[in-house]
Structures are given as C-alpha cells and as structure tokens.
Write an enzyme that holds these catalytic residues in place. Structure first.
Site, short mmCIF file in Angstrom:
data_model
loop_
_atom_site.label_atom_id
_atom_site.label_comp_id
_atom_site.label_asym_id
_atom_site.label_seq_id
_atom_site.Cartn_x
_atom_site.Cartn_y
_atom_site.Cartn_z
NE ARG A 114 -19.78 -43.43 6.97
CZ ARG A 114 -20.55 -44.29 6.19
NH1 ARG A 114 -21.62 -44.26 5.59
NH2 ARG A 114 -20.11 -45.69 6.15
CG HIS B 192 -18.25 -48.33 2.09
ND1 HIS B 192 -18.94 -47.02 2.74
CD2 HIS B 192 -19.18 -48.73 1.41
CE1 HIS B 192 -20.43 -47.08 2.49
NE2 HIS B 192 -20.59 -47.88 1.68
CD GLU C 75 -24.86 -50.44 4.79
OE1 GLU C 75 -24.92 -50.93 4.09
OE2 GLU C 75 -25.62 -49.68 4.76
CG ASN D 141 -25.33 -46.32 6.95
OD1 ASN D 141 -25.16 -45.46 7.65
ND2 ASN D 141 -24.57 -47.15 6.08
CE1 TYR E 212 -29.82 -45.19 1.68
CE2 TYR E 212 -28.70 -46.50 3.21
CZ TYR E 212 -28.77 -45.67 2.30
OH TYR E 212 -27.58 -44.99 2.11
CD GLU F 72 -24.44 -45.14 3.57
OE1 GLU F 72 -25.21 -46.14 3.10
OE2 GLU F 72 -23.14 -45.76 3.59
C1 FCB Z 1 -25.70 -48.67 1.53
C2 FCB Z 1 -24.40 -48.52 1.28
C3 FCB Z 1 -23.89 -47.30 0.20
C4 FCB Z 1 -25.10 -47.27 -0.82
C5 FCB Z 1 -26.31 -47.01 -0.10
C6 FCB Z 1 -27.55 -46.96 -1.12
O1 FCB Z 1 -26.16 -50.01 1.95
O2 FCB Z 1 -23.47 -48.27 2.38
O3 FCB Z 1 -22.72 -47.69 -0.18
O4 FCB Z 1 -24.69 -48.13 -1.72
O5 FCB Z 1 -26.55 -48.23 0.76
#
Ligand code: FCB
Length: 437
Positions: free
Chosen positions: A69, A113, A158, A281, A283, A342
C-alpha cells in the site's frame, strides 16, 4: 487470498519534491513555515524513494509480502490539482506498479494521503465543495493509466485525521484551527470519495476501498456524563466517516455540530456507492470522559496501565480484535470485507555497536496485533494486514523523530538496514505462505 503487506505514503517517503514537474502540495508549504514541525523537518528528501524505489521493492520481495500500500502524490500527476496532466508523474507510478507486479507484489495505491495540491488549498482546500469534483477528475486520470494492472484502489486515507489535525486543530497541513467549524471537510472528503469510486469504476478499476482511522472508544466510567461524552467522541471519530459510506446516512451529529448547510440532495447516494472492502487503520483505543470545559463535548483522558510506544501511544493489541468485532456488530451485512491497512509502532530504533537494530518491542507489537486479527477472523471477514511502515520515514509534525519502519533508514546517508522485526515478519510470512496476486 489474504493480503500481507507493508504501507507507506508519498510525502513521507518520496522526497524529490521538485522533480519531473511535481507541483507543490500543502505539506511542502506547511513544513517550510517556521515552527510547524519538530526541528523544522521537511519531506524534501525523506527516504528518497522516488529514486531508490527499486531497492525498496527488492526489500519487500525479500520480506515475502504479497501486497504494498503506497500513495500517489496528486501534485505529481496534476501539478495544479486540476487541468494539465504531468506525464512524468504518471510514468513514475507506472514504473513502480510494473516493478511490484514483476516481484509478485500487488500494488494497492491510495489516491489521497493528505498531500493536497497547494493550488487547490488556495481555493479553500476541502472546505470548498469543488475539491470533491477535482478529486474525481484526478482519480479518473490515474485509473485510465493504471487500472489495467492495479487490483485494488484506496480513495482516501483517514479523512477523520486529515479533518481533525489539518483543519480542526491545525497541527498538520494546512494548519487551520477551526475546531468544529471544520466539519464540512468531512462531508467534502466523503463526497470526493464517492465521486472517485464512480470515476475509478468507469475507468475499469476492479476493487475499490476507503481507509478510515478507527478507534474503540472506552468511556471513563458508567456515569451518564462519561457515556454521553464517549458517544460524542465515537460519533466524531468513527461513525461520522463509516455510517455515510456503509449505511448511506450520517449519525446523529447534535453533540458535535451540524452538516445541514453543506449536504445536498443526492450526496449520500454518491457517498454510499458500494465498496469492495473497508480499510481500517488501528493504532490504539481512546478513553473518553465528560467535558472539562465548554471547548469540547468530551475529554481525552489517555490510557494508563499499558506499555507505550515512543510516541506515547498505548499498546493494546486486543483493541484491534475489539474494533473488528465492533464494526461487525454495528454494521452487520452492510460491512464489506475488512482490510487492516495500517498498524504498527514507533520506537527509538538505533543501530547497536554491530550495526544491527534489535527492535524486540516491535516484534511483540506485531505478534500481538496479528494474533488479534486471527481471533477476530473467526467472526469477521478480514482479508488483509499491512504493517505501518516499510521504512522509517517523515512522520508529519514529528519529522524524522518517530521511527515506524521494519527497515531502518539513516537519514544522513539514506542507507536502509532491515531491523530484527523484518526478519521476524519474514519468518512469520514463510509460515503463512502468502500467495502471489
Ligand atoms: C497514520 C497515518 C500514517 C502514519 C501513521 C503513524 O495516522 O495514516 O501516515 O503517520 O499514522
């Protein structure tokens, strides 16, 4: 076929910001303004992927992933965002796509992006509805060149983060701090997404997705105030972007504002054009409590009791299982196949005396999150997992200070050195036997 991949984004890795007719983007402008990024770092050189991409494709081939990607820089293809096409920009992505396919790796480009052409920002950026139509024009130009070889497309990356950080708080480009007055940016991105899906399909694109940043929202307590605040945050971060796409309607927005003045008849039908998958995505989860003052209808309390990354983000692998099963519970049959587009962590990965980078924390992070995906897959149709990121790169406002790569980059010499996590993932993938596209 399950997609195992790595993820990157154009401005974070390419560099070469003036090569081959590329126009300026909002990130070029932003990073050159004093005080915007840590230590004034810019993406002018980044990982120099624009020139070193064959080495980076070879690294992915050795790693054994079957998908990559990356994002396409709008201003390489249309330097002013609309109108005149720059063939040399398209040629670059054409070479990259062919290089990936020759290595048995499926190219999965993201069209936006966060690097809006500066010329379109000068018209108001995503606050201006016209940008949605320019985005569809750009999508058509790229797809006409690449759709014969690209198996899967992602429209936006995002849109929540771009709205909140770029236009709400001003910590990312274009650096505007409009708070909730930034809400039109959500609608115009979503409209642009829907128009782009239609343009991509008209140009022969096969599968089309969007990538949303999603977070499980944890209320601080069971009190009515905390629950209402958590609901407001869930609406802003998750439902504002998933509901219109998957259900064809906005959630109840009264806690965060209104979109009545910007939504026109027919927009939601365009926005909910059926997709082949939802990219998410992940985190970390977010713990939310009642508002502390009148500025926001919630307070982000932070999460304690878990390990943290170099960014200070809590490491909660089970949050990914919670997120995936939660999406399935909320959207049911309206949820298309899900791809984790992600997931990853930053660490202070510096070479040891022997030159190797022993990033055991990242290995534990990836192991835990891949296990969470496997657990969720018992009840949710999950079809891909992409590690953020292939390379250490330009981490937006943090510059080169946050290292997310499986591969270390020395930003003085641009030398690439695979970390221990790269070898670990290669072994993991050998066991999983990813198929070629
Ligand atoms: C996400 C983004 C990516 C990167 C990660 C850590 O929010 O999509 O570009 O910065 O965080």
């Amino acid at each position: 076929m399950f997609l195992w991949g790595t993820a990157t984004a154009a401005y974070q890795i390419e560099g070469a910001v003036k090569d081959d007719g590329r126009g300026a983007s909002i990130w070029d402008t932003f990073t050159h303004e004093p005080g915007r990024t840590r230590d004034g770092h810019t993406g002018d050189v980044a990982c120099d992927h624009y020139h070193r991409w064959p080495e980076d494709v070879a690294l992915m081939a050795d790693l054994g992933v079957n998908a990559y990607r990356f994002s396409i820089a709008w201003s390489r293809v249309l330097p002013l965002g609309t109108g005149q096409v720059e063939p040399r920009g398209l040629d670059f992505y054409d070479r990259l796509v062919d290089g990936l396919l020759a290595a048995g790796i499926a190219p999965v480009p993201t069209l936006f992006h966060w690097d809006l052409p500066q010329a379109l920002q000068d018209l108001g950026g995503w606050m201006n509805r016209d940008i949605s139509y320019y985005f569809a024009e750009y999508a058509a130009v790229v797809a006409e060149r690449l759709a014969d070889r690209v198996p899967m497309w992602i429209t936006l990356n995002e849109p929540f983060v771009h709205m909140a950080f770029g236009y709400g708080m001003g910590v990312h480009a274009p650096g505007q701090a409009l708070l909730f007055d930034a809400l039109p940016v959500a609608h115009h991105q979503l409209l642009g997404h829907g128009l782009a899906v239609q343009a991509l399909r008209a140009a022969g694109a096969r599968q089309v997705l969007i990538t949303n940043n999603c977070t499980p929202v944890w209320p601080a307590s069971g009190s009515a105030e905390d629950l209402a605040a958590a609901d407001a945050y869930d609406t802003l971060h998750n439902r504002l972007f998933n509901d219109p796409i998957l259900l064809g309607e906005y959630p109840d927005l009264k806690a965060i504002g209104a979109l009545d003045d910007v939504v026109r008849d027919g927009d939601l039908a365009v926005i909910s054009t059926p997709l082949d998958g939802l990219g998410i995505n992940y985190y970390n989860p977010t713990r939310i409590g009642a508002p502390a003052d009148d500025a926001l209808p919630f307070t982000d309390l932070g999460i304690t009791g878990y390990p943290t990354t170099a960014f200070g983000w809590p490491v909660v692998p089970d949050g990914l299982r919670e997120l995936l099963t939660g999406l399935h519970a909320r959207y049911g049959a309206a949820l298309p196949p899900v791809y984790v587009t992600e997931n990853g962590c930053s660490q202070e990965d510096l070479p040891g005396p022997d030159g190797t980078i022993d990033d055991q924390g990242r290995i534990a992070f990836l192991d835990g999150h891949i296990t969470a995906v496997e657990q969720a897959a018992a009840g949710v149709d999950v079809r891909g997992y992409f590690v953020w990121s292939l390379l250490d790169n330009f981490e937006w406002a943090e510059g080169y200070h946050q290292r997310f790569g499986l591969v270390h980059v020395d930003f003085d010499t641009l030398r690439r050195t695979p970390k221990a996590s790269y070898a670990w993932l290669r072994d993991r993938l050998t066991a999983a036997k990813p198929q070629s596209p």
